[in-house]
Scaffold this motif. Structure first.
Motif, short mmCIF file in Angstrom:
data_model
loop_
_atom_site.label_atom_id
_atom_site.label_comp_id
_atom_site.label_asym_id
_atom_site.label_seq_id
_atom_site.Cartn_x
_atom_site.Cartn_y
_atom_site.Cartn_z
N ALA A 111 7.69 60.92 3.55
CA ALA A 111 7.67 62.19 2.82
C ALA A 111 8.32 63.29 3.63
O ALA A 111 8.38 63.23 4.86
CB ALA A 111 6.24 62.59 2.45
N TYR A 114 6.72 68.84 2.83
CA TYR A 114 6.08 69.49 1.69
C TYR A 114 4.84 68.70 1.25
O TYR A 114 4.90 67.49 1.11
CB TYR A 114 7.08 69.58 0.54
N ARG A 115 3.72 69.41 1.03
CA ARG A 115 2.48 68.72 0.67
C ARG A 115 1.84 69.22 -0.62
O ARG A 115 0.75 68.80 -0.97
CB ARG A 115 1.45 68.86 1.82
N ASP A 116 2.50 70.11 -1.35
CA ASP A 116 2.01 70.46 -2.67
C ASP A 116 2.74 69.58 -3.69
O ASP A 116 3.48 68.67 -3.30
CB ASP A 116 2.22 71.95 -2.95
N ARG A 117 2.59 69.85 -4.97
CA ARG A 117 3.09 68.89 -5.95
C ARG A 117 3.90 69.58 -7.05
O ARG A 117 3.82 69.20 -8.22
CB ARG A 117 1.93 68.08 -6.53
N GLY A 122 9.26 71.20 -4.30
CA GLY A 122 9.51 69.97 -3.58
C GLY A 122 10.99 69.65 -3.48
O GLY A 122 11.48 69.20 -2.44
N PHE A 296 8.84 63.84 -3.81
CA PHE A 296 7.53 63.34 -3.38
C PHE A 296 7.18 62.15 -4.26
O PHE A 296 7.88 61.86 -5.23
CB PHE A 296 6.42 64.41 -3.44
N HIS A 310 1.77 63.59 -10.20
CA HIS A 310 2.46 64.00 -8.98
C HIS A 310 1.63 63.63 -7.75
O HIS A 310 0.43 63.90 -7.70
CB HIS A 310 2.72 65.51 -8.98
N THR A 312 2.21 62.22 -3.26
CA THR A 312 2.69 62.65 -1.93
C THR A 312 3.62 61.61 -1.32
O THR A 312 4.83 61.73 -1.39
CB THR A 312 1.51 62.95 -1.00
N TYR A 341 -4.40 59.89 0.74
CA TYR A 341 -4.27 61.31 1.04
C TYR A 341 -4.97 62.11 -0.06
O TYR A 341 -4.67 61.95 -1.25
CB TYR A 341 -2.78 61.69 1.11
N ASP A 345 -3.49 60.01 -3.25
CA ASP A 345 -2.07 59.71 -3.06
C ASP A 345 -1.85 58.76 -1.88
O ASP A 345 -2.68 58.68 -0.95
CB ASP A 345 -1.28 60.99 -2.76
N ARG A 347 -0.72 58.02 1.55
CA ARG A 347 -0.68 58.90 2.72
C ARG A 347 0.65 58.74 3.45
O ARG A 347 1.01 57.63 3.84
CB ARG A 347 -1.83 58.59 3.67
#
Length: 391
Positions: A111, A114-117, A122, A296, A310, A312, A341, A345, A347
């Motif tokens: 990945a 970026y860790r939002d969706r 992204g 992502f 969505h 990760t 995660y 998600d 990880r």
């Protein structure tokens, strides 16, 4: 406890574009092309999967006991088993052949920072090479033009618009879509019939029709369209005075419902595109690297409409004769309830920034540290991934 898996197991453009512009204007549609002059055999192509491609279905971890519980349909569809852990989706048979021939490498549980969706944010991170959305204004591929050997500094975007990945301070020119209204299918068919007995005009018209097909990009999994895009990209990249670096945008990866059917269609189109690119490049394929990556991944579990949401961690691909392939690179985190995660998600255990920087540096012979710092200036203390490209 997380398990680990690490398998050790690259026409004349001016006349082509000129003729394409003339006839595509009549057709009412043409691609936007960005290019900057070159004379080496190395090629680099970035295929962007817009919409968050589901790596867990594309490269299924069938050896993980939790996978079948989360993805019963994907587990049943089989695919091409690559090793004791992973199987490649059945809609990618040509790509599977590349893997067997040592010309495809897959990275899983990978990945960007970026860790939002959000797709919008992204994709911004994916293309700018930043650590978060809107930190940088230019794209990592545009910055790449400043560090690769001078003969390799020619880039082309095979897309309706020049993507952010190629925008920046290094000069590019665009081949914009025609402002004329779209011609009807009936008119196009009539013109095709008019030219079918004229050897010269028929060839020109056929070329223009191939150019027209890429304007909408690969989005609905049309195999013929995927093949046409790959052929056009190969034509532009293989030309003696043509581009050496390219982007191709694909869509249709946002599979919130009926995922297996939709993913099979779009993967079939991608497989045809890659195979057509390989065929079209001919001997140049041996000096080519094709990167396939998405913003992502998607949720580990299937939702109530047969899709995924969505997520990760994702999967990325490196393809080409220059790739040290036949391997899957992954520090597999597992899919158990305590391994996901945020409990939903895959990880991420690999950094996409390091993966891309390593591939670029090894392919173009640039300094790895400088390459990483230029392409991904917000990456921090990251080491480029080694051993991705043949020496």
């Amino acid at each position: 406890m997380a398990s680990s898996h690490f398998a050790h197991t690259r026409l004349d453009r001016r006349s082509f574009l000129g003729r394409g512009a003339m006839f595509a204007a009549l057709a009412g549609c043409s691609p936007r092309v960005a290019f900057a002059a070159a004379e080496t055999d190395r090629r680099f192509v970035f295929i962007i999967q817009r919409g968050a491609a589901d790596g867990l279905s594309i490269l299924s971890p069938t050896g993980d006991p939790a996978f079948a519980r989360l993805r019963a349909a994907a587990a049943e569809q089989g695919g091409t088993r690559l090793d004791g852990m992973f199987a490649l989706h059945a809609a990618l048979p040509k790509t599977a052949v590349l893997y067997r021939n040592g010309q495809a490498l897959f990275a899983h549980a990978i990945a960007s920072p970026y860790r939002d969706r959000s797709h919008f944010d992204g994709q911004n991170v994916l293309e700018t090479g930043a650590a978060s959305a809107f930190q940088l204004r230019d794209g990592w591929m545009n910055r790449m033009l400043g560090i690769v050997p001078p003969a390799d500094r020619s880039a082309i975007a095979v897309a309706a618009t020049v993507p952010l990945a190629l925008r920046g301070s290094h000069d590019v020119a665009s081949y914009a879509p025609s402002e004329l209204p779209d011609a009807s299918d009936d008119l196009l068919q009539r013109v095709t019939m008019l030219y079918q007995d004229d050897a010269q005009l028929h060839a020109l018209w056929d070329e223009a029709m191939q150019t027209r097909t890429i304007a909408a990009g690969l989005g609905d999994g049309d195999v013929n369209q995927g093949a046409a895009i790959g052929k056009l990209a190969a034509t532009l990249l293989r030309a003696d005075k043509g581009a050496r670096i390219a982007t191709v945008e694909t869509s249709g990866w946002d599979t919130h419902f009926n995922q297996e059917k939709r993913l099979t269609a779009v993967l079939s189109g991608l497989d045809a595109m890659i195979d057509s690119l390989r065929t079209g490049l001919g001997p140049v394929w041996d000096q080519t690297v094709v990167l396939v990556a998405t913003e992502f991944g998607r949720t580990a579990a299937v939702n109530g409409t047969g899709g995924t949401d969505h997520g990760t961690g994702a999967a990325a691909m490196l393809l080409g004769g220059a790739v040290k392939g036949g391997r899957i690179v992954s520090d597999w985190p597992g899919l158990g309830p305590n391994q996901l995660y945020e409990n939903r998600d895959l990880r991420p255990t690999m950094q996409l920034d390091a993966f891309i920087a390593g591939a670029v540096a090894q392919h173009f012979g640039t300094d790895p540290a400088r390459t990483l710092a230029t392409l991904f200036p917000k990456a921090g203390n990251v080491r480029p991934t080694e051993g991705l490209i043949r020496t």
